[in-house]
Design a protein around this motif. Structure first.
Motif, short mmCIF file in Angstrom:
data_model
loop_
_atom_site.label_atom_id
_atom_site.label_comp_id
_atom_site.label_asym_id
_atom_site.label_seq_id
_atom_site.Cartn_x
_atom_site.Cartn_y
_atom_site.Cartn_z
N GLY A 628 -8.97 55.98 3.29
CA GLY A 628 -10.29 55.81 3.90
C GLY A 628 -11.23 56.04 2.92
N ALA A 629 -12.52 55.66 3.37
CA ALA A 629 -13.75 55.53 2.47
C ALA A 629 -14.99 55.69 3.13
CB ALA A 629 -13.71 54.28 1.74
N ILE A 630 -15.72 56.39 2.72
CA ILE A 630 -17.30 56.51 3.20
C ILE A 630 -18.17 56.23 2.24
CG2 ILE A 630 -18.77 57.90 4.65
CD1 ILE A 630 -16.51 59.71 5.43
N ASP A 631 -19.03 55.38 2.32
CA ASP A 631 -19.99 54.94 1.30
C ASP A 631 -21.54 55.40 1.84
OD1 ASP A 631 -18.48 53.45 -0.34
OD2 ASP A 631 -18.38 51.83 0.98
N ASN A 632 -22.01 56.04 0.90
CA ASN A 632 -23.57 56.43 1.12
C ASN A 632 -23.38 57.36 2.41
OD1 ASN A 632 -26.26 56.94 1.13
ND2 ASN A 632 -26.75 54.86 2.00
N ILE A 633 -22.86 58.74 2.20
CA ILE A 633 -22.36 59.70 3.26
C ILE A 633 -23.92 59.98 3.72
CG2 ILE A 633 -21.70 61.96 3.60
CD1 ILE A 633 -19.57 61.33 1.29
N GLY A 634 -24.89 60.32 2.88
CA GLY A 634 -26.14 60.92 3.30
C GLY A 634 -27.26 59.86 3.92
N ASN A 635 -26.80 58.46 3.82
CA ASN A 635 -27.64 57.56 4.47
C ASN A 635 -28.75 57.51 3.56
OD1 ASN A 635 -27.11 55.58 6.60
ND2 ASN A 635 -28.63 56.60 8.05
N ALA A 636 -28.79 57.53 2.56
CA ALA A 636 -30.14 57.31 1.45
C ALA A 636 -30.33 55.79 1.74
CB ALA A 636 -29.63 57.79 -0.07
N VAL A 637 -31.65 55.60 1.48
CA VAL A 637 -32.42 54.22 1.28
C VAL A 637 -32.49 53.99 -0.23
CG1 VAL A 637 -34.38 52.85 1.92
CG2 VAL A 637 -33.75 54.65 3.61
N THR A 638 -31.75 53.24 -0.54
CA THR A 638 -31.63 52.60 -1.89
C THR A 638 -32.05 51.15 -2.32
OG1 THR A 638 -29.90 54.11 -2.41
CG2 THR A 638 -30.25 52.48 -4.00
N PHE A 639 -33.22 51.14 -3.04
CA PHE A 639 -33.90 49.67 -3.02
C PHE A 639 -33.38 49.31 -4.63
CE2 PHE A 639 -36.61 50.96 0.44
CZ PHE A 639 -36.53 49.60 1.21
N THR A 640 -32.86 48.12 -4.79
CA THR A 640 -32.59 47.49 -6.20
C THR A 640 -33.60 46.47 -6.32
OG1 THR A 640 -30.79 46.38 -5.14
CG2 THR A 640 -30.20 48.51 -6.39
N GLN A 641 -34.08 46.21 -5.15
CA GLN A 641 -35.03 44.77 -4.90
C GLN A 641 -35.89 45.25 -3.73
OE1 GLN A 641 -33.50 41.07 -5.39
NE2 GLN A 641 -35.38 39.85 -4.71
N LEU A 642 -37.20 44.67 -3.92
CA LEU A 642 -38.06 45.03 -2.67
C LEU A 642 -37.50 44.28 -1.36
CD1 LEU A 642 -41.78 44.65 -4.29
CD2 LEU A 642 -40.86 46.65 -3.44
N GLY A 643 -37.56 44.81 -0.38
CA GLY A 643 -37.31 44.40 0.79
C GLY A 643 -35.89 44.28 1.17
N LEU A 644 -35.07 44.54 0.10
CA LEU A 644 -33.70 44.32 0.07
C LEU A 644 -32.76 45.62 -0.25
CD1 LEU A 644 -33.21 40.73 -1.49
CD2 LEU A 644 -33.24 41.29 0.95
N PRO A 645 -32.75 46.75 0.83
CA PRO A 645 -32.02 47.89 0.40
C PRO A 645 -30.81 47.80 0.60
CG PRO A 645 -33.09 48.00 2.53
CD PRO A 645 -33.43 46.66 2.05
N LEU A 646 -29.74 48.77 -0.02
CA LEU A 646 -28.31 48.49 0.01
C LEU A 646 -28.07 49.14 1.59
CD1 LEU A 646 -27.49 50.05 -3.47
CD2 LEU A 646 -27.66 47.66 -2.91
N PRO A 647 -26.79 49.12 1.94
CA PRO A 647 -26.35 49.42 3.17
C PRO A 647 -26.43 50.89 3.47
CG PRO A 647 -24.97 47.59 2.38
CD PRO A 647 -25.68 48.28 1.22
N GLY A 648 -26.50 51.12 4.54
CA GLY A 648 -26.46 52.77 5.06
C GLY A 648 -25.03 53.08 4.94
N ARG A 649 -24.99 54.49 5.67
CA ARG A 649 -23.71 54.99 5.62
C ARG A 649 -22.60 54.09 6.44
NH1 ARG A 649 -24.76 58.57 9.30
NH2 ARG A 649 -25.44 60.08 7.86
N THR A 650 -21.38 53.75 5.75
CA THR A 650 -20.44 52.83 6.04
C THR A 650 -19.35 53.40 5.81
OG1 THR A 650 -21.83 51.11 5.33
CG2 THR A 650 -19.88 50.42 5.61
N TRP A 651 -18.34 53.56 6.87
CA TRP A 651 -16.80 54.23 6.71
C TRP A 651 -15.93 52.85 6.89
CZ3 TRP A 651 -13.97 53.08 10.95
CH2 TRP A 651 -14.60 52.67 12.11
N ARG A 652 -14.69 53.25 6.10
CA ARG A 652 -13.49 52.26 6.32
C ARG A 652 -12.24 53.30 6.34
NH1 ARG A 652 -13.53 49.85 0.99
NH2 ARG A 652 -15.18 50.93 0.51
N ILE A 653 -11.23 52.78 7.24
CA ILE A 653 -10.11 53.27 7.44
C ILE A 653 -9.02 52.66 7.24
CG2 ILE A 653 -10.19 53.87 9.90
CD1 ILE A 653 -9.01 56.60 9.36
N GLY A 654 -7.85 52.64 6.85
CA GLY A 654 -6.62 51.75 7.15
C GLY A 654 -5.30 52.23 6.45
#
Length: 659
Positions: A628-654
């Motif tokens: 299992g994996a959870i990315d960005n648990i805190g749902n942070a808004v991360t900009f590496t470029q204007l107008g294109l933030p990284l994804p919010g909280r995302t989980w995967r299980i398998g």
């Protein structure tokens, strides 16, 4: 599929190969999951041979790749010191090493360059992590084998050479990650087979208020669907003194590209793009052969690439504005000859590649295809390195070479003169004590503008500039490695100065605001990379990596260069199979170029990620685990470029079988 595009069958691929990368390259030392600089870490493109002094290196071994559960190579590189990963407005995921531009870092697979020469980049978000056995990033004035354009660094990907693993994961909004790879011994042959598929209906939005334009309400990021399937095969072996390996990678993808949602469409419309077809097929082969008292290494590659780009008029994605069809055919080879010369070792290297690009633009509503434009670029590099021993504890490597670029076919653009530039480097390494090693390195490297930078108009977004001169970058590094039985600490201060670096400016042409690339004034960067690994208790390891960077040109900060990045991770593996990993990744503030040409601030952000693996049972001797994996648990808004933030909280299980 782009119009007229034909991919060769396996028999034609085999006929197009000349040679391959040696299958005898050593694997990464198994003691630690994070591959810090180490003599035992042998990369494919430029192996660390006895007496050779190399520039700073970071990387990941097979164990770490499994624990971090990356979907793509872009995911796998996040968190390495001095390596920044960002997704640009074309949807491409590219590495930036210590503040360098995207095209200043080359990517190699089993010794062959993977970038599409027309653009000088490869989308690492489409390269599956499941087929890779290990990866490394060489920083600074790298080895002569990397050739022209490896200015800031080089990413070396090595396909799986041992074991087998298969996994399947699912997540929100149709996210799927399926992969399997196995390395087999069939008599005298070593065979690797791999397959991967990644898909999503949409990425997750962290906060809709951060996307004021071109984004409907809800958690689904607009126009970010993806479907990509990859196939990989390799075979290698030995015949007398000859070691050989040949491999083939094919990727078939289609995707949407998120619009830049900081832009008011009524003032400065973003790109409304889709890629209905993206295909890359690359074959590479290599051999290593003793020749008298020397060793010859030959690597050859052939790449076929095709894509279609659809540009729409607005966020409804119903009215086409233009279509661009691209077809690329690239062939290249590299020869390296190593031999002794008294107490020293000499290493001669010669590489050459030729890339043809066919492009057809169609404007709508007329829908009549324009002429087929052909472009050609050739790149050549040659030089020599000398490894000189300076006593039992000190070694010196000196390098000198020449790079050359030409564009003999330029479509409907003016003819271009051939350009060339010298390259040189020096690296010194001394063992100060049994636990402390100091390395110093520096030199100058060259990058020639890609054909797209010279001639590309990006469906009416850019004004071409055929007068672009090559970039020249001076680099200096110091690296101190302290390794004991309990910890490894690496500190790496660096300095670079680029002359003629290629930037972007805004032009008004016939009432339209266009971008244009140009050779800007000298740019200077300096900073510090650091990494620490420390066992805290039985089965618990602390990892800390970080980078500080100051990058400016003409007194202004260079855009999209965070002032600092850091990662803190704790890995808990109390048993053979169970593993839990928690990460905190921080990206400091940066600047970016706004649609009005002014610099805007990108705020800092911190995200937390979790990875787990829980053993369930064994099937035919292979371990079956719940992952299992959870990315960005805190749902942070991360900009590496204007107008294109990284994804919010995302989980995967398998589930994972093997590994």
């Amino acid at each position: 599929m782009p119009r007229g595009r034909v991919f060769p069958g396996p028999s034609l691929l085999a006929a197009g190969l000349l040679a391959a990368c040696p299958a005898s390259a050593q694997t990464v030392e198994a003691a630690m999951p994070l591959a810090l600089p180490d003599e035992a870490f042998i990369t494919v493109t430029a192996p660390v041979l006895p007496g050779r002094v190399a520039t700073p290196l970071v990387g990941l071994k097979a164990e770490a790749l499994l624990d971090r559960q990356p979907r793509s190579i872009g995911d796998a590189l996040r968190g390495l010191p001095g390596v920044a990963i960002r997704t640009n407005s074309r949807g491409e995921t590219s590495p930036r090493v210590r503040g360098g531009e995207e095209r200043q870092t080359l990517v190699f697979l089993d010794g062959a360059p993977l970038a599409v020469p027309w653009d000088g980049r490869i989308d690492l978000g489409l390269i599956p992590a499941g087929i890779i056995g290990s990866l490394s990033v060489r920083k600074g004035a790298g080895a002569i084998e990397y050739g022209a354009n490896a200015v800031a660094g080089a990413v070396d990907l090595q396909s799986r050479r041992s074991g087998a693993v298969a996994q399947a994961q699912a997540g929100p909004f149709g996210m799927a990650n399926l992969s399997g790879a196995a390395a087999l011994s069939l008599g005298d042959l070593d065979v690797t087979l791999g397959v991967a598929h990644q898909a999503q209906d949409a990425l997750v939005v962290a906060r809709t208020s951060a996307l004021p334009f071109s984004q409907p309400p809800g958690r689904r990021r607009f126009n970010t669907d993806l479907s990509a399937t990859s196939l990989f095969g390799a075979v290698g072996g030995r015949a007398g003194g000859l070691t050989w390996r040949a491999s083939l990678l094919h990727i078939d993808a289609r995707r949407g590209i998120a619009p830049e949602s900081d832009r008011d469409p009524a003032v400065n419309a973003p790109r409304y793009w889709r890629y209905p077809d993206w295909q890359l097929t690359q074959a590479q082969a290599a051999l290593e052969l003793p020749v008298g008292g020397a060793t010859a290494r030959v690597v050859a590659w052939r790449q076929w690439f095709g894509q279609a780009i659809l540009a729409y008029r607005d966020a409804s994605y119903t009215s086409l504005r233009a279509r661009e069809d691209n077809d690329d055919d690239t062939a290249g080879a590299r020869l390296t000859l190593t031999h002794a010369a008294g107490p020293a070792t000499l290493r001669w290297s010669l590489s050459h590649s030729q890339a043809d690009h066919l492009q057809t633009d169609t404007q709508f509503p007329a829908g009549v295809p324009g002429p087929v434009l052909r472009y050609r670029q050739t790149l050549s590099s040659g030089g020599v390195e000398a490894d000189v021993p300076l006593g039992a504890r000190t070694g010196l490597t000196l390098g000198l070479g020449l790079d050359r670029s030409s564009n003999p076919i330029t479509g409907d653009k003016p003819a271009q003169p051939a350009r060339q530039a010298a390259t040189f480097s020096a690296a010194l390494k001394t063992r100060l004590s049994d636990t402390l090693v100091l390395s110093l390195s520096g030199g100058r490297r060259n990058r020639f503008a890609s054909a797209r930078e010279l001639f590309g108009e990006a469906l009416g977004r850019f004004a071409p500039n055929p007068e672009l001169a090559p970039e020249q970058v001076w680099l200096a590094d110091a690296e101190l490695v302290w390794r004991t039985t309990r910890l490894t600490l690496t500190v790496n201060p660096f300095w670079t100065r680029a002359t003629g670096s290629i930037g972007q400016r805004l032009l008004v042409v016939d009432g339209r605001t266009l971008r244009q690339r140009f050779n800007q004034g000298p740019a200077t960067s300096f900073g510090l990379d650091a990494a620490l690994q420390l066992p805290l208790a039985a089965g618990i390891t602390l990892e800390m990596t970080g980078s500080a960077l100051h990058a400016e040109a003409d007194g202004q900060p260079l855009p999209q260069r965070p002032f600092h990045e850091a990662m803190l991770a704790i890995d808990w593996a109390p048993g053979e199979a169970f593993d839990a990993r928690i990460e905190a990744r921080h990206i400091g503030p940066a600047r970016d170029l706004g649609p009005d040409g002014r610099l805007a601030r990108l705020p800092p952000a911190t995200e937390f990620n979790l990875r787990t693996r829980l053993p369930l049972t064994r099937i035919a001797g292979a371990r079956l685990s719940l992952i299992g994996a959870i990315d960005n648990i805190g749902n942070a808004v991360t900009f590496t470029q204007l107008g294109l933030p990284l994804p919010g909280r995302t989980w995967r299980i398998g589930l994972r079988l093997g590994g």
